[in-house]
Design an enzyme around this catalytic site. Structure first.
Site, PDB file in Angstrom:
ATOM      1  CB  CYS A  53      -0.910   0.001   1.222  1.00 22.79           C
ATOM      2  SG  CYS A  53      -2.065   1.392   1.289  1.00 22.79           S
ATOM      3  CG  ASP A  55      -0.753   4.133   5.286  1.00 24.10           C
ATOM      4  OD1 ASP A  55       0.178   4.523   6.037  1.00 24.10           O
ATOM      5  OD2 ASP A  55      -1.954   4.270   5.576  1.00 24.10           O
ATOM      6  NE  ARG A  57      -0.770   5.020   8.700  1.00 23.26           N
ATOM      7  CZ  ARG A  57      -2.046   4.823   9.031  1.00 23.26           C
ATOM      8  NH1 ARG A  57      -2.440   5.033  10.289  1.00 23.26           N
ATOM      9  NH2 ARG A  57      -2.920   4.401   8.126  1.00 23.26           N
ATOM     10  CG  HIS A 109      -1.834  -0.958   6.009  1.00 28.90           C
ATOM     11  ND1 HIS A 109      -2.467   0.019   6.746  1.00 28.90           N
ATOM     12  CD2 HIS A 109      -1.797  -0.501   4.737  1.00 28.90           C
ATOM     13  CE1 HIS A 109      -2.787   1.031   5.949  1.00 28.90           C
ATOM     14  NE2 HIS A 109      -2.395   0.740   4.727  1.00 28.90           N
ATOM     15  CB  CYS A 112      -6.050  -0.225   4.447  1.00 26.74           C
ATOM     16  SG  CYS A 112      -5.735   0.309   2.748  1.00 26.74           S
TER      17      CYS A 112
END
Length: 220
Positions: A53, A55, A57, A109, A112
């Site tokens: 992803c 993302d 993090r 994750h 999400c």
């Protein structure tokens, strides 16, 4: 640990902070290994392709405790493997046929944002066309998902289903099937990462051939 960006800085100063951070990174790295960048520049031979992803993090190297050069990375919203996505397919083709990676890992994750957006009935704009693929995953598993009353739990279960379905999508590509047909050792896997614990969960869908694939998707 890396230094955090002070997000209260004025925009121009925040930008400069990134460049200053780079200089500090180089200084710290060379203090440990003076030949680090010289060796890194010689080339790459990563054994793993990570489809994750976008993302911020979920950094592949950091959460697997690996070094730059050890994981080839492709990232998009909600770690999707879409059969018409030329960006993803180009990365996959290069990783499998040029770099000869040994493993491809689809990594989602919990928490999400893409999954949460897809599970809602809101319009977000252009991204709605991308989220449609996630809604299709929901449709496949609606019987189980619809009975989960807690929205956060439902999202997390959809995260898991989304990883599993995208592992299947990966196996269906001609790139992966041709690698298997040519005798190349290639494992396809699905993981889910927890932001709250840092732990990766293996979804237990690993495969090294198309033996379990529906016949209609198999290439000869």
């Amino acid at each position: 640990m890396c230094a955090k960006i002070d997000q209260n800085l004025p925009d121009a100063e925040l930008y400069k902070e990134l460049l200053a951070g780079n200089k500090q990174f180089v200084k710290n790295t060379l203090a440990i290994d003076p030949e680090y960048f010289t060796n890194l520049a010689k080339g790459q031979s990563p054994p793993v392709l990570w489809i994750g992803c976008a993302d911020s993090r979920v950094p592949a190297n950091q959460i697997t405790n690996t070094a730059p050069g050890e994981i080839f990375v492709h990232r998009n919203i909600a770690n999707m493997v879409v059969h018409s996505d030329m960006n993803m397919l180009s990365v996959l083709d290069y990783a499998v046929n040029v770099l000869k990676v040994k493993h491809v890992i689809v990594t989602g994750h919990y928490g999400c944002g893409g999954i949460a957006a897809a599970i809602s009935n809101q319009q977000f704009g252009l991204i709605d066309n991308w989220l449609r693929h996630i809604k299709d995953v929901y449709r496949l598993h609606a019987k189980e998902l619809d009975v989960i009353e807690d929205i956060a739990e439902r999202c997390d279960r959809l995260v898991e289903f989304n990883v599993i379905e995208n592992v299947y999508n990966l196996c269906k590509t001609s790139i992966v099937q041709n690698a298997w047909q040519n005798g190349q050792s290639l494992g396809i896997h699905g993981w889910v990462y927890s932001l709250s614990t840092g732990i990766i969960t293996d979804m237990q869908v690993s495969t090294y051939d198309n033996g379990q694939m529906e016949n209609v998707f198999k290439f000869k």
